[in-house]
Design a protein around this motif. Structure first.
Motif, PDB file in Angstrom:
ATOM      1  N   ARG B  74       0.639  -1.218  -0.538  1.00  0.00           N
ATOM      2  CA  ARG B  74      -0.304  -0.466   0.345  1.00  0.00           C
ATOM      3  C   ARG B  74       0.869   1.463  -0.212  1.00  0.00           C
ATOM      4  O   ARG B  74       1.625   1.207   0.348  1.00  0.00           O
ATOM      5  N   HIS B  75       0.527   1.832  -0.808  1.00  0.00           N
ATOM      6  CA  HIS B  75       1.638   3.049  -0.683  1.00  0.00           C
ATOM      7  C   HIS B  75       0.361   4.444  -0.118  1.00  0.00           C
ATOM      8  O   HIS B  75      -0.919   4.375  -0.363  1.00  0.00           O
ATOM      9  N   HIS B  76       0.859   5.447   0.189  1.00  0.00           N
ATOM     10  CA  HIS B  76      -0.093   6.547   0.287  1.00  0.00           C
ATOM     11  C   HIS B  76      -0.609   8.268  -0.751  1.00  0.00           C
ATOM     12  O   HIS B  76      -0.982   8.758  -0.782  1.00  0.00           O
ATOM     13  N   TRP B  77       0.199   7.773  -2.362  1.00  0.00           N
ATOM     14  CA  TRP B  77      -0.083   8.577  -3.099  1.00  0.00           C
ATOM     15  C   TRP B  77      -1.306   7.449  -4.530  1.00  0.00           C
ATOM     16  O   TRP B  77      -1.529   6.263  -4.254  1.00  0.00           O
ATOM     17  N   THR B  78      -1.610   8.370  -5.110  1.00  0.00           N
ATOM     18  CA  THR B  78      -2.610   7.623  -6.179  1.00  0.00           C
ATOM     19  C   THR B  78      -2.384   8.966  -7.306  1.00  0.00           C
ATOM     20  O   THR B  78      -1.328   9.468  -7.850  1.00  0.00           O
ATOM     21  N   MET B  79      -3.197   8.015  -8.393  1.00  0.00           N
ATOM     22  CA  MET B  79      -2.360   8.832  -9.648  1.00  0.00           C
ATOM     23  C   MET B  79      -3.582  10.232  -9.462  1.00  0.00           C
ATOM     24  O   MET B  79      -4.310  10.206  -8.889  1.00  0.00           O
ATOM     25  N   GLY B  80      -3.719  10.913 -10.460  1.00  0.00           N
ATOM     26  CA  GLY B  80      -3.490  12.102 -10.469  1.00  0.00           C
ATOM     27  C   GLY B  80      -5.169  11.851 -10.592  1.00  0.00           C
ATOM     28  O   GLY B  80      -5.839  13.237 -10.011  1.00  0.00           O
ATOM     29  N   GLY B  81      -5.614  11.435 -11.391  1.00  0.00           N
ATOM     30  CA  GLY B  81      -6.988  11.606 -12.324  1.00  0.00           C
ATOM     31  C   GLY B  81      -8.584  10.815 -10.580  1.00  0.00           C
ATOM     32  O   GLY B  81      -9.181  11.002 -11.486  1.00  0.00           O
ATOM     33  N   SER B 215       0.041   4.338 -10.804  1.00  0.00           N
ATOM     34  CA  SER B 215       0.930   5.949 -10.902  1.00  0.00           C
ATOM     35  C   SER B 215       0.842   6.752  -9.845  1.00  0.00           C
ATOM     36  O   SER B 215      -0.300   7.195  -8.823  1.00  0.00           O
ATOM     37  N   THR B 216       2.388   7.234  -9.267  1.00  0.00           N
ATOM     38  CA  THR B 216       1.415   8.322  -7.728  1.00  0.00           C
ATOM     39  C   THR B 216       1.966   9.416  -7.702  1.00  0.00           C
ATOM     40  O   THR B 216       3.259   9.665  -7.602  1.00  0.00           O
ATOM     41  N   SER B 217       1.214   9.720  -8.062  1.00  0.00           N
ATOM     42  CA  SER B 217       1.721  11.750  -8.623  1.00  0.00           C
ATOM     43  C   SER B 217       0.719  12.773  -7.663  1.00  0.00           C
ATOM     44  O   SER B 217       1.694  13.571  -6.882  1.00  0.00           O
ATOM     45  N   VAL B 218       0.189  12.545  -6.950  1.00  0.00           N
ATOM     46  CA  VAL B 218      -0.482  13.555  -5.785  1.00  0.00           C
ATOM     47  C   VAL B 218      -1.104  12.431  -4.491  1.00  0.00           C
ATOM     48  O   VAL B 218      -1.153  11.120  -4.137  1.00  0.00           O
ATOM     49  N   ILE B 259      -7.959   0.325  -3.878  1.00  0.00           N
ATOM     50  CA  ILE B 259      -7.844   1.708  -2.853  1.00  0.00           C
ATOM     51  C   ILE B 259      -8.288   1.007  -1.760  1.00  0.00           C
ATOM     52  O   ILE B 259      -8.835   0.230  -1.671  1.00  0.00           O
ATOM     53  N   ASN B 260      -7.803   1.506  -0.912  1.00  0.00           N
ATOM     54  CA  ASN B 260      -7.944   1.662   0.689  1.00  0.00           C
ATOM     55  C   ASN B 260      -7.436   3.420   0.989  1.00  0.00           C
ATOM     56  O   ASN B 260      -7.013   3.862   0.808  1.00  0.00           O
ATOM     57  N   GLN B 272       4.803   2.152   3.557  1.00  0.00           N
ATOM     58  CA  GLN B 272       4.139   2.097   2.534  1.00  0.00           C
ATOM     59  C   GLN B 272       4.778   0.526   2.233  1.00  0.00           C
ATOM     60  O   GLN B 272       6.830   0.582   2.100  1.00  0.00           O
ATOM     61  N   GLY B 273       4.606   0.650   1.021  1.00  0.00           N
ATOM     62  CA  GLY B 273       5.274  -0.712  -0.118  1.00  0.00           C
ATOM     63  C   GLY B 273       5.706  -1.823   0.596  1.00  0.00           C
ATOM     64  O   GLY B 273       5.098  -2.315   1.489  1.00  0.00           O
ATOM     65  N   ARG B 274       6.863  -1.854   0.334  1.00  0.00           N
ATOM     66  CA  ARG B 274       7.963  -3.456   1.269  1.00  0.00           C
ATOM     67  C   ARG B 274       8.298  -2.993   2.288  1.00  0.00           C
ATOM     68  O   ARG B 274       9.249  -3.326   2.890  1.00  0.00           O
TER      69      ARG B 274
END
Ligand SMILES: Nc1ncnc2c1ncn2[C@@H]1O[C@H](COP(=O)(O)OP(=O)(O)OP(=O)(O)O)[C@@H](O)[C@H]1O
Ligand SMILES: [Mg+2]
Lengths: 225, 804
Positions: B74-81, B215-218, B259-260, B272-274
């Protein structure tokens, strides 16, 4: 065997200076049984402790078998005590956490030259008659039994000299008599004994009597045989 | 407490000064430790709780569900849109995005980089930032508006009233004049949001990445009325992903990506992630260290207090003989104990105030002590003192006062000090030494590992590297060439290289996943490099050759992704492809469904990222003239001289862009900083625990020795030498220390093995740490007890025997 020459012992506290021994000259031969008497505070215990090297004189000479003990370092004195002396105290001074057998064994604990310790401990307890209490702790014994255990501890190492400071002081008449009989027997079989006592009758059981006053020996007499 | 009790407390403290100092001091140190570490734990667990309504705000995580890939987890970022799509599919949803951008404020022609983030106009519906001046809500509807923090306003305008002023701001290379619409309070230290300026996120982002799943931009935040609403939303996200990610991931996309939601207050400690869960572990560990240190201090305090009280049995008996009733005695002892504990609490507070600046420096923290109010320390401290006082005073108060006076006075020995008491005290000494030893082992391993990270072979030469990150912002080709030329001309610079990946990370991460005909998918990093990259970093060539201009087919500037490329791989990819010998791989294809990728060289593995993350299988592709990514210089001599020269060179050709550079060592140090900080805090806690343990041992030893004065006299009369006595006493205290080792070793071994498992390159858990800590503990215990024993052994036996 023992020769004290001009032994003085002074205690210095903040301001007062107490003289516990004020020039003691004393000779004790092998096989003697000496009783020291005198009023409280006259220096009896101090003299006995000096003989036992657990207190150092302020000045004077202490010869034991020709050796000047006053000059010896502490570690040599400890060795000397372990090999040559046996102590008996008024308050027994057994160690609460150890059994009677272990307390007696303590009399050999600091001897490096001794073998078959177990046998000697057993023999000493037998001789004094407390073998049946070997596994007990001091507080489980009567005062008389405790003092006999203390004597067993004093003799287990075959000391040249037994020092006893009021050994009957905390005991009733019957137990006191018993302890005195043990000491007499020990003396008869060759032990040299110096004992402090307040009891004239116990003093009479010794071969020689010394009277002290204010840190001095005022009289010394052999018992008429 | 009446006047008499106070007097008797004062007497009991002043009559035994050393004892009182140790007892109060030990407890005070324990209290200070728990307060400091408690402040730390509260700080670390209190992130974003300053935000009004934080319990309704959730971060949207991107969850890469394919296991064992560089981006799994799990990452703290998401794609922009993402937020736009959520708004379409979940009508009425309230949310905002936060996009970090490169930004600088231009003042008198000089650029200063600032932490500006672009957000949605709805930002204030989720983040109700306290405002100093102007308005926040609504201001962001206008793209020409800007919000700044109080310190920015004060720095640029000398006042918090900067509303209405204009600022020239360059955002992602585009310079504009923005008007300040409002000033918000500086974010507190307990925040990860990390911005000083806010401007409007544009509606019409046309980058293909903006709607690229994975992608993880925002950062995307949502607000829900309550946890049930959040849970309801979360349960509908798989269907949403299946529908929206269909084109990118195919049927059942939610099996691969999802998404979570994460409550914003959990964001700071959640990995985040690994990444391993190391931050939370550190906080928990330090919390436990604090609690245990306090426990040791309390145990010691109670132990010493009751031990001494036993010596007072005679005093109690005498008081009773003289007419004191039980109630009066209980009040006296409890009053003394509570009063002493309260005193220790006050001393502890003073210690905290003295220690905080140092702890803050060692831990990179900004902890402060509040006394009153809901967060205040006074109330819990008072309760603690009361509890400790009652526990410590209970034994003397209730037990001693119950002993029949006659038997105490008649008996030759002190009650309460018998075998049982001795055993219990020995056990307590063993327990606290076990903790101290475990702490010492932990400290040793922590520092060894951190030291190892600093010096371990990471596959390249970390000294003499300068990373010019601001190169990423230079987009004009002519300007980029000019910068590279100027840098290469600096006399101390040996070589320069462009790459989209540098030590410490560059923000760019490309991962390719190849799979063919049911073969297991193989994921690898793709790193784009320019000329002299391997030479600059000092990579070791294991087979084949490096990439370069002399081989015409190496340059991939004008090639599509599917077209053939020459690549260099690292040994991890070599292994993953099933080759043993590097030479075997030369001329082979990467394969498994990858577009043609011919292996022309094999290099060693280079660790650019955190030592807590595994190095990934990697392949390198070559660009004659890379158009993005940071610049790396290899230099000789003083880093500062080269940095200064590089800045000068930068300003001469790119003055309108802020210059940002870091040596390789600095960049790597940031990755170790958190572990180093944790190690230092742990060491402080451990050191104090050991110190308190020593105080306790000293006290117990002196108590024990005092109790054994007569026995020592007897033994000396029987011919024991000083050495015999010292050995006897020291041995008595070494026994619990030996026992302590037996308890501590397995505990420490399990704990440290777990901690080391969080590193990709852990040190071996050598027995030396265990033996060393054990010996150190024995030495400390020995020295602590030795002083006392020597004194006892030196006393003339006549004196000792008289003291019955
Ligand atoms: N450690 C000491 N410090 C100061 N004075 C001491 C010390 N030990 C003994 N004295 C003094 O030395 C003198 C002799 O004491 P000692 O114990 O030898 O007397 P004692 O004859 O054995 O008395 P008792 O029959 O009461 O046991 C006394 O005045 C005593 O107060
Ligand atoms: Mg006397």
């Amino acid at each position: 065997m023992i020769e004290l020459q001009a032994i003085e012992r002074r205690y210095r506290s903040d301001e007062v200076e107490t003289t516990a021994l004020a020039g003691i000259d004393l000779a004790i031969a092998e096989g003697e049984f000496v009783a020291i008497m005198g009023p409280s505070g006259c220096g009896k215990s101090t003299l006995l402790n000096t003989l036992g090297t657990i207190d150092r004189p302020t000045s004077g000479q202490y010869l034991f078998g020709g050796r000047d003990l006053a000059q010896l370092p502490e570690s040599d004195l400890a060795q000397f005590r372990a090999a040559s002396l046996g102590f008996v105290f008024q308050s027994f001074n057994l160690i609460d956490e150890l059994t009677i057998e272990e307390n007696v064994a303590l009399g050999l604990a600091y001897r490096k030259d001794v073998s078959d310790r177990k046998a000697r401990v057993a023999a000493a307890m037998d001789r004094i008659g407390i073998a049946h209490r070997a596994r007990h702790f001091p507080h489980q014994l009567s005062g008389g039994q405790q003092q006999r255990a203390a004597i067993a501890r004093a003799i287990v190492g075959d000391p040249k000299l037994i020092l006893a400071d009021e050994p009957t002081g905390n005991l009733d008449t019957a137990n006191g008599e018993q302890v005195m009989n043990i000491l007499t027997t020990l003396n008869d079989s060759g032990s040299t004994i110096v004992m402090v006592t307040h009891s004239p009758s116990h003093a009479d059981m010794a071969k020689r009597r010394i009277d002290m006053l204010d840190g001095r020996i005022v009289a010394s007499a052999m018992r008429a045989l | 407490m009446n006047g008499f009790a106070l007097l008797s407390l004062y007497r009991s403290l002043t009559r035994h000064r050393v004892y009182a100092a140790l007892n109060v001091g030990g407890l005070a140190i324990g209290i200070a430790t728990i307060i400091v570490l408690g402040l730390y734990v509260r700080f670390e667990t209190g992130f974003e709780r300053w935000l009004p309504g934080h319990d309704k705000v959730y971060l949207v995580q991107t969850n890469v569900r394919a296991p064992d890939q560089p981006f799994s987890g799990r990452h703290h970022w998401t794609m922009g849109g993402l937020l736009e799509q959520l708004r379409e599919d979940f009508p009425g949803i309230v949310g905002t995005r936060i996009e970090p951008v490169s930004a600088s404020v231009m003042e008198n022609g000089v650029a200063a980089s600032e932490k500006l983030k672009r957000v949605d106009p709805s930002f204030f519906d989720i983040f109700a930032l306290p405002m100093v001046a102007g308005t926040g809500r609504g201001a962001l509807a206008d793209p020409a508006n800007l919000l700044v923090s109080r310190s920015i306003a004060e720095r640029y305008f000398g006042t918090a009233e900067a509303v209405g002023q204009s600022m020239t701001v360059s955002i992602e290379g585009e310079t504009r004049l923005l008007r300040i619409a409002g000033v918000f309070e500086d974010l507190p230290p307990s925040s990860e949001l990390d911005f000083t300026m806010l401007s409007r996120l544009p509606d019409d982002v046309d980058s293909p990445w903006w709607r690229n799943w994975g992608s993880t931009s925002v950062q995307t935040f949502l607000r829900f009325a309550g946890p049930e609403d959040a849970a309801r939303f979360e349960s509908g996200t798989d269907a949403f992903v299946d529908k929206r990610a269909l084109s990118a991931y195919g049927e059942q996309a939610s099996k691969q990506i999802g998404i979570n939601l994460l409550p914003i207050a959990d964001m700071h400690l959640t990995p985040q992630g690994r990444e391993p869960d190391s931050r939370r572990q550190t906080v928990t560990t330090l919390g436990i260290v604090g609690a245990l240190t306090l426990l040791i201090a309390i145990v010691n305090y109670v132990n010493l207090a009751t031990a001494r009280a036993a010596l007072r049995a005679r005093e109690v008996a005498m008081r009773k003989v003289m007419g004191a009733d039980r109630g009066a005695l209980i009040r006296q002892f409890l009053g003394e104990a509570i009063g002493t504990a309260a005193l220790a609490g006050l001393v502890g507070l003073a210690l905290v105030e003295l220690a905080l600046p140092f702890v803050n420096a060692a831990g990179g923290l900004t902890l402060t002590l509040t006394y009153f109010g809901a967060q205040g320390v006074i109330l819990p401290l008072a309760l603690l003192a009361l509890v400790i006082g009652v526990v410590a005073g209970a034994y003397p108060a209730f037990m001693l006062s119950r002993f029949p006076a006659a038997s105490v006075l008649a008996s030759a020995k002190a009650p309460g000090g018998g075998q049982a008491g001795t055993r219990l005290r020995q056990a307590l000494v063993a327990a606290q030494f076990a903790l101290a030893i475990a702490f010492m082992i932990g400290t040793g391993v922590l520092f060894a590992q951190v030291q190892h990270l600093r010096s371990a072979d990471i596959g390249f030469d970390r000294e003499g590297l300068l990373l010019i990150r601001s190169m990423s912002w230079a987009e004009d080709e002519a300007q980029r060439r000019a910068i590279v030329a100027r840098m290469a001309a600096i006399p101390s610079v040996r070589s320069v290289a462009l790459s989209d990946s540098v030590p410490g990370g560059s923000g760019t991460n490309n991962v390719d996943t190849f799979k063919k005909d049911g073969s297991p998918p193989l994921s690898m990093r793709r790193v784009a490099i320019g000329p002299e990259f391997f030479e600059t970093y000092g990579a070791r060539l294991l087979a084949g050759r490096f990439l370069g201009d002399e081989f015409a087919s190496d340059d991939v500037t004008d090639r599509e992704f599917e077209e053939p490329r020459n690549v260099v791989i690292n040994t991890l990819l070599l292994r993953a492809l099933g080759y043993k010998d590097p030479a075997e791989a030369i001329g082979q294809q990467v394969g498994r469904g990858a577009p043609p990728r011919t292996i022309v060289g094999v290099v060693n593995d280079m660790r650019f990222l955190s030592p807590r993350e595994p190095i990934d299988p990697t392949y390198y592709t070559y660009y004659r003239d890379p158009r993005y990514g940071p610049l790396t210089l290899r230099f000789t001599g003083d880093p500062k001289a080269t940095t200064d020269a590089a800045r000068e060179a930068w300003i001469s050709v790119a003055g309108e862009l802020p210059f940002e550079a870091q040596t390789g060592v600095e960049s790597l140090r940031e990755q170790y900083a958190e572990d180093e900080r944790a190690a230092r805090l742990f060491a402080i806690g451990a050191g104090l625990a050991v110190l308190i343990g020593m105080v306790g041992l000293w006290g117990l030893a002196s108590f024990n020795t005092a109790r054994r004065v007569r026995e020592i006299g007897i033994r000396k009369a029987l011919g024991a030498t000083r050495g015999d006595i010292v050995r006897l006493l020291v041995r008595q205290f070494l026994q619990p220390v030996v026992l302590a080792n037996l308890i501590a070793w397995p505990l420490a071994w399990a704990a440290m093995r777990r901690w080391l498992a969080g590193f990709d390159d852990p040190i071996a858990l050598s027995p030396l740490y265990f033996l060393g800590a054990g010996l150190l503990a024995a030495l400390i215990a020995g020295l602590t007890v030795l002083g006392q024993s020597l004194r006892a052994a030196r006393a003339t036996p006549a004196w000792a025997l008289r003291h019955d």
